[in-house]
Design an enzyme around this catalytic site. Structure first.
Site, PDB file in Angstrom:
ATOM      1  N   LYS A  61      -6.927   7.344  10.457  1.00 56.17           N
ATOM      2  CA  LYS A  61      -8.271   7.084  10.667  1.00 56.17           C
ATOM      3  C   LYS A  61      -8.219   7.084  12.346  1.00 56.17           C
ATOM      4  O   LYS A  61      -8.445   6.065  12.856  1.00 56.17           O
ATOM      5  CB  LYS A  61      -8.880   5.959  10.302  1.00 56.17           C
TER       6      LYS A  61
ATOM      7  N   ASP B 297      -5.820  -0.192  -1.616  1.00 58.75           N
ATOM      8  CA  ASP B 297      -6.611  -1.265  -2.384  1.00 58.75           C
ATOM      9  C   ASP B 297      -7.920  -1.581  -1.462  1.00 58.75           C
ATOM     10  O   ASP B 297      -8.301  -1.442  -0.323  1.00 58.75           O
ATOM     11  CB  ASP B 297      -5.773  -2.555  -2.601  1.00 58.75           C
TER      12      ASP B 297
ATOM     13  N   ASP C 262      -4.919   2.739  10.918  1.00 58.88           N
ATOM     14  CA  ASP C 262      -6.191   2.489  11.065  1.00 58.88           C
ATOM     15  C   ASP C 262      -6.484   1.882  12.687  1.00 58.88           C
ATOM     16  O   ASP C 262      -6.486   2.819  13.565  1.00 58.88           O
ATOM     17  CB  ASP C 262      -6.863   1.472  10.004  1.00 58.88           C
TER      18      ASP C 262
ATOM     19  N   ARG D 164      -5.324   0.356  -6.752  1.00 62.70           N
ATOM     20  CA  ARG D 164      -3.976   0.915  -6.100  1.00 62.70           C
ATOM     21  C   ARG D 164      -3.347   2.286  -7.208  1.00 62.70           C
ATOM     22  O   ARG D 164      -2.681   2.916  -6.491  1.00 62.70           O
ATOM     23  CB  ARG D 164      -2.947  -0.246  -5.930  1.00 62.70           C
TER      24      ARG D 164
ATOM     25  N   PHE E  11     -14.048   3.758   3.905  1.00 60.97           N
ATOM     26  CA  PHE E  11     -13.128   2.984   3.371  1.00 60.97           C
ATOM     27  C   PHE E  11     -12.491   3.701   1.934  1.00 60.97           C
ATOM     28  O   PHE E  11     -13.435   4.085   1.278  1.00 60.97           O
ATOM     29  CB  PHE E  11     -13.573   1.626   3.097  1.00 60.97           C
ATOM     30  N   VAL E  12     -11.315   4.060   1.930  1.00 60.23           N
ATOM     31  CA  VAL E  12     -10.610   4.711   0.905  1.00 60.23           C
ATOM     32  C   VAL E  12      -9.717   3.954   0.026  1.00 60.23           C
ATOM     33  O   VAL E  12      -9.094   3.075   0.682  1.00 60.23           O
ATOM     34  CB  VAL E  12      -9.716   5.963   1.314  1.00 60.23           C
TER      35      VAL E  12
ATOM     36  N   GLU F 202       4.214   4.194   5.978  1.00 61.88           N
ATOM     37  CA  GLU F 202       2.934   3.252   5.821  1.00 61.88           C
ATOM     38  C   GLU F 202       1.619   4.143   5.391  1.00 61.88           C
ATOM     39  O   GLU F 202       1.923   5.446   5.028  1.00 61.88           O
ATOM     40  CB  GLU F 202       2.485   2.693   7.313  1.00 61.88           C
ATOM     41  N   ASP F 203       0.847   3.548   4.445  1.00 57.91           N
ATOM     42  CA  ASP F 203      -0.222   4.319   3.841  1.00 57.91           C
ATOM     43  C   ASP F 203      -1.020   4.737   4.748  1.00 57.91           C
ATOM     44  O   ASP F 203      -1.623   5.932   4.764  1.00 57.91           O
ATOM     45  CB  ASP F 203      -0.988   3.298   2.918  1.00 57.91           C
TER      46      ASP F 203
ATOM     47  N   GLY G 194       0.550  -1.275   0.178  1.00 58.52           N
ATOM     48  CA  GLY G 194      -0.001  -0.049  -0.105  1.00 58.52           C
ATOM     49  C   GLY G 194       0.672   1.241   0.138  1.00 58.52           C
ATOM     50  O   GLY G 194       0.193   2.274  -0.367  1.00 58.52           O
TER      51      GLY G 194
END
Ligand code: IMP
Ligand code: MG
Length: 180
Positions: A130, A158, A102, A164, A151-152, A98-99, A43
């Protein structure tokens, strides 16, 4: 805009501006240092690639591949390390890139795993956060955008390995994952 998206949250331009801001902060904090940047596959690939090209100190590339998600949109809470280069971290500065942060399950497990290798410092850099979903006591040292509990996808993120490649970040229509 991709037809499976409800709306765009961040355009390519907004993301690039934010990446430059994060890099400017890193350039101040790590001035004169060498840093191992760990790309959390898959990600964070686009974010990582853009970020490393904005920093002005020497960077060593490293990567790790983890999964805490199956093909659905909820974190399983357990971390599976699928690839770990085993590069020595002893006495080195490590930045985990990191993307999205969460629940925090992935990164707190990964931090504990890396801390055993005795790095000089270990910090987290996340493009998205988030905070409303957090289950662990963990915060990013560097973060891009805070987002609501939606949810993005896009810019590396993804749903079931799709979206992606989108250059922007958008909210996935709930019917796309509810039908699966
Ligand atoms: P955590 O372990 O719950 O903090 O989840 C972190 C990982 O879940 C991230 O690295 C992503 O791969 C994935 N993830 C969490 N939220 C989203 C989202 O909104 N879209 C896509 N992937 C997500
Ligand atoms: Mg990820």
């Amino acid at each position: 805009m991709n037809k499976d998206l409800k709306n765009i949250l961040f355009t390519q331009e907004e993301i690039q501006k934010k990446v430059k801001e994060i890099a400017a902060q890193l350039n101040e904090d790590y001035k004169g240092e060498e840093v191992i940047f760990v790309c959390v596959l898959k990600g964070s690939l686009p974010f990582y690639a853009d970020l490393v090209r904005e920093v002005k100190f020497p960077v060593t590339f490293d990567m790790v591949c983890v999964s805490s998600y199956g093909s659905n949109s909820e974190s399983s809470g357990t971390l599976k390390i699928k690839l770990d280069s085993g590069v020595p971290f002893e006495g080195k500065n490590v930045l985990i890139v990191e993307d999205i942060l969460d629940t925090g399950n992935t990164l707190s497990n990964l931090l504990a795993h890396f801390a055993k290798r005795n790095p000089k410092s270990i910090k987290l850099c996340c493009l998205l956060d988030k905070p409303s979903r957090r289950l662990r006591d963990i915060e990013a040292d560097y973060k891009g955008f805070e987002i609501p509990d939606e949810f993005v996808v896009g810019y590396g993120l993804d749903y079931a390995e799709k979206y992606r490649e989108l250059p922007y970040i958008g909210v996935l229509k709930p019917e796309v994952y509810q039908n699966n």
